[in-house]
Design a protein around this motif. Structure first.
Motif: not given
Ligand code: FES
Ligand SMILES: [Fe+2]
Lengths: 484, 198
Positions: B16-17, B74-76, B87-94
């Motif tokens: 995203v970023l 984020v791993r899924v 995970s689409p559109g999500m991270a722990h750190l970005d």
């Protein structure tokens, strides 16, 4: 199991036996009497937007597939094969028209119906031996949806979800209904903390008092506009229905000024005005309070905050996070933390709001990091023998004689439902624990057993768990003799 | 490897970023272990590991490029053939340089309780492979990292295992980190937070 009535009685006085935050017996009771009965959040509809989309979520050890079937219906199905109990779905998300069990190959449609049963005729004698028609993966005993939030309960007789939410729905709308299309969720981030699940729920429900101490660092690095973390004490705590939360006091101005102050763009403000009731708008525009953190009993929480996200800019941007404190044991919790955002917001807003979330909350959030350090330490200490002697004072906001330190706000001062007060207090934490105590003292009912594929064996009637439930094995000989 | 481009896009580009992330990608086979570029990259990674263990974050930040993109998805767990494992559109750190700098600044405040007392950290860096890119002054370095983190004297230590893909850029004063993608080997992190860097 020891009699816990003394513990529950202390809790009701606001004196909290410290060991409830790390006690195996208490945890077993919570499993048996609380998580077997309450409404629990599992997913949001936006996580399964298309037919066939699914996510797998747990209620303690029970795994459920939350899917959208071909007709667009949301399903919550127990993730265990009807044959010998293998987990039929081992991915945590995806899209599938069918789930095929890897063990012997029974397959189920994404609405749960059995569609394939290898050698049905040869192995079972067809429908006569195993009635396949109408068999489905076990549905969650109760399923309810509010603003796209999907809840299940293991109690088939759970009160309707909307009744359970009650007046807390008023506050849920601020987080989940900023426009007609509601929110979309991303995530969750998942991580495990060595802390009891209740602490997070209590903290989000009403602990404004920890902010100036625990969260000094994020204020010092300029993440927030307010120069002092003490700002919290001018806000309110409210308790409504089965949930409660905190608010921030906003500066002078009308509705628009105040929504702009926390960083909402005008086009979003316009949609909020069309979406929220006058009463909901008045909490912000007339009374001057903005929702912040909240918890819904027992283990779901929300956050709303507005940090600075860009260098050299005074602008702040709000974010919303939904989270669940999923108990693993008496001293371990899996945190599931989602980023939530209005579906109709601009892509630019969504990206910046996401950035605001990442900087503050979640697995890497600078706000949250310091919270968990406290909770882990508390949980550790609660396991010891001294903790069994210590009654923690959770009576903030009450005088010794039970009178209020600060009187509740009147309807003229505050437009929202519930019991509301300005300043530091622990009313909400006590409300959560009161419900907790009520559950723990009500014996659980043994759930009806379900027999798969045979008509002749009727489901066992519900019985009191204090008696030994009719042995499941008793049903088996009947089935065997019938087959023989 | 973990950070293989999907549809010709790096994970940074999909984040995203990550719009500002340098686009440079690897070319060709991994470099021989006695290649001068490989030796320099390996040394950079090992020096970095010591800085992170010592929590010398100001010095670390000085080795991070201004246009850095630092991403931990984020791993899924997804079915074979699903085509994605993050995970689409999500991270722990970005992160960009500004958000990394806020994290570093927080540690200096004396109120970052989660690192006071500080964790005992050990970054084990291994399986280093390096690749040339289309740019003479940029190389891609892959590594495996295991972080051991111990806090206090009561709780168990936490470990995190991950694969990394870094873009290192040569400047007038040495190499700096221009892009990092950290692929965790767990979908549920067994650590109380990410108040550390990998
Ligand atoms: S356990 Fe699923 S088919 Fe046998
Ligand atoms: Fe907090």
């Amino acid at each position: 199991m020891t009699d816990q009535s003394a513990v529950l009685q202390d809790v009701r006085q606001g004196m909290i036996p410290a060991h409830i935050y790390n006690d195996k017996e208490i945890f077993d009771l919570e499993k048996e009497r609380l998580f077997s009965r309450s409404w629990l959040f599992v997913a949001h509809e936006s996580e399964v937007p298309e037919a066939g989309d699914y996510v797998v979520r747990r209620v303690l050890e029970d795994s459920f597939i939350i899917s959208r079937d071909e007709k667009g219906e949301i399903r919550a199905m127990f993730n265990m094969c009807l044959h010998r109990g293998m987990q039929v779905c081992r991915a945590e998300m995806g899209n599938a028209s069918h789930f095929r069990c890897p063990y012997h190959g029974w397959s189920y449609r994404n609405d749960g119906r059995i569609v394939g049963l290898p050698f049905h005729q040869e192995a079972f004698g067809g429908e006569e031996g195993f009635r396949k028609k109408g068999q489905t993966l076990l549905p969650a005993p109760s399923l309810g949806i509010y603003n796209g939030l999907i809840f299940i309960s293991l109690d088939p007789d759970a009160q309707p979800l909307e009744d359970f939410l009650g007046d807390f729905k008023f506050y849920l709308d601020y987080y989940t209904k900023q426009s007609a299309d509601g929110i979309e969720l991303r995530g969750p981030q998942r991580w495990r903390i060595k802390a009891n699940w209740k602490i997070g729920a209590e903290n989000f429900a009403g602990d404004m008092y920890h902010t100036p101490q625990t969260h000094t660092s994020v204020v010092e690095i300029g993440l927030f506009r307010e120069p002092k973390a003490e700002k919290r004490k001018d806000g309110t705590t409210y308790w409504a229905g089965n949930g409660g939360g905190t608010t921030y006091k906003l500066p002078e101005g009308g509705l628009e000024d105040r929504l702009r102050y926390v960083g909402y763009p005008d086009e979003m403000i316009e949609r909020m005005k069309g979406q929220w009731s006058q009463q909901q708008l008045d909490v912000i525009g007339k009374d001057g309070f903005m929702i912040s953190a909240a918890s819904l009993f027992p283990n779901m929480s929300f956050v709303h905050n507005w940090p600075r996200v860009e260098e050299g800019s005074d602008e702040v941007l709000p974010f919303i996070s939904i989270r669940q404190w999923q108990p693993i044991s008496e001293n371990e919790t899996e945190v599931l933390s989602w980023f939530a955002v209005d579906k109709n917001a601009s892509e630019e807003y969504k990206a910046l709001s996401y950035k605001a979330y990442l900087m503050c909350f979640g697995s890497g959030g600078m706000f949250e990091q310091d919270d968990v350090e406290n909770w882990v330490s508390l949980t550790n200490t609660a396991a010891g023998s001294m903790a069994r002697r210590l009654l923690l004072n959770g009576r903030m906001g009450l005088l010794e004689n039970g009178e209020n330190v600060v009187e509740p706000l009147t309807p003229e001062q505050y437009s929202g439902p519930g019991s509301t007060r300005v300043g530091y207090s622990e009313y909400n934490q006590r409300e959560l624990l009161l419900r907790w105590a009520d559950h723990l003292e009500r014996p659980a009912r043994a759930a009806a057993q379900l027999h798969v594929g045979v008509d002749s064996v009727s489901a066992a009637p519900a019985a009191c768990a204090t008696e030994t439930a009719p042995d499941a094995a008793a049903a088996v000989p009947a089935m065997t003799s019938q087959e023989a | 490897m973990t950070a293989t481009p999907v549809n010709g896009m790096t994970l940074s580009e999909q984040s995203v970023l990550g719009a500002h992330a340098p686009r440079t990608q690897r070319t060709g086979q991994s470099l021989p272990f006695n290649d001068e570029l490989h030796l320099q990259a390996h040394r950079w990674l090992v020096d970095e590991a010591y800085l992170l263990d010592a929590q010398d974050y100001d010095e670390w930040l000085a080795r991070v490029a201004d246009d850095v993109h630092y991403l931990m998805p984020v791993r899924v767990t997804t079915a074979l053939g699903a085509g994605y494992s993050t995970s689409p559109g999500m991270a722990h750190l970005d992160e960009n340089k500004y958000s990394l700098s806020r994290r570093v600044a927080r540690f200096a405040t004396e109120h970052a309780w989660t690192e006071d007392p500080p964790s005992r950290l050990r970054h084990y860096v291994t399986n280093v492979r390096t690749f040339r890119t289309e740019k003479a002054d940029e190389i891609v370095a892959e590594s495996a990292v295991l972080l051991f983190r111990s806090r206090g004297d009561v709780g168990e230590a936490a470990t995190v295992s991950a694969g990394r893909e870094d873009l290192l850029r040569r400047t007038g004063t040495g190499w700096e980190l221009a892009r990092r993608t950290i692929m965790l080997d767990e979908s549920v992190i067994r650590m109380q937070n990410l108040a550390i860097f990998l």
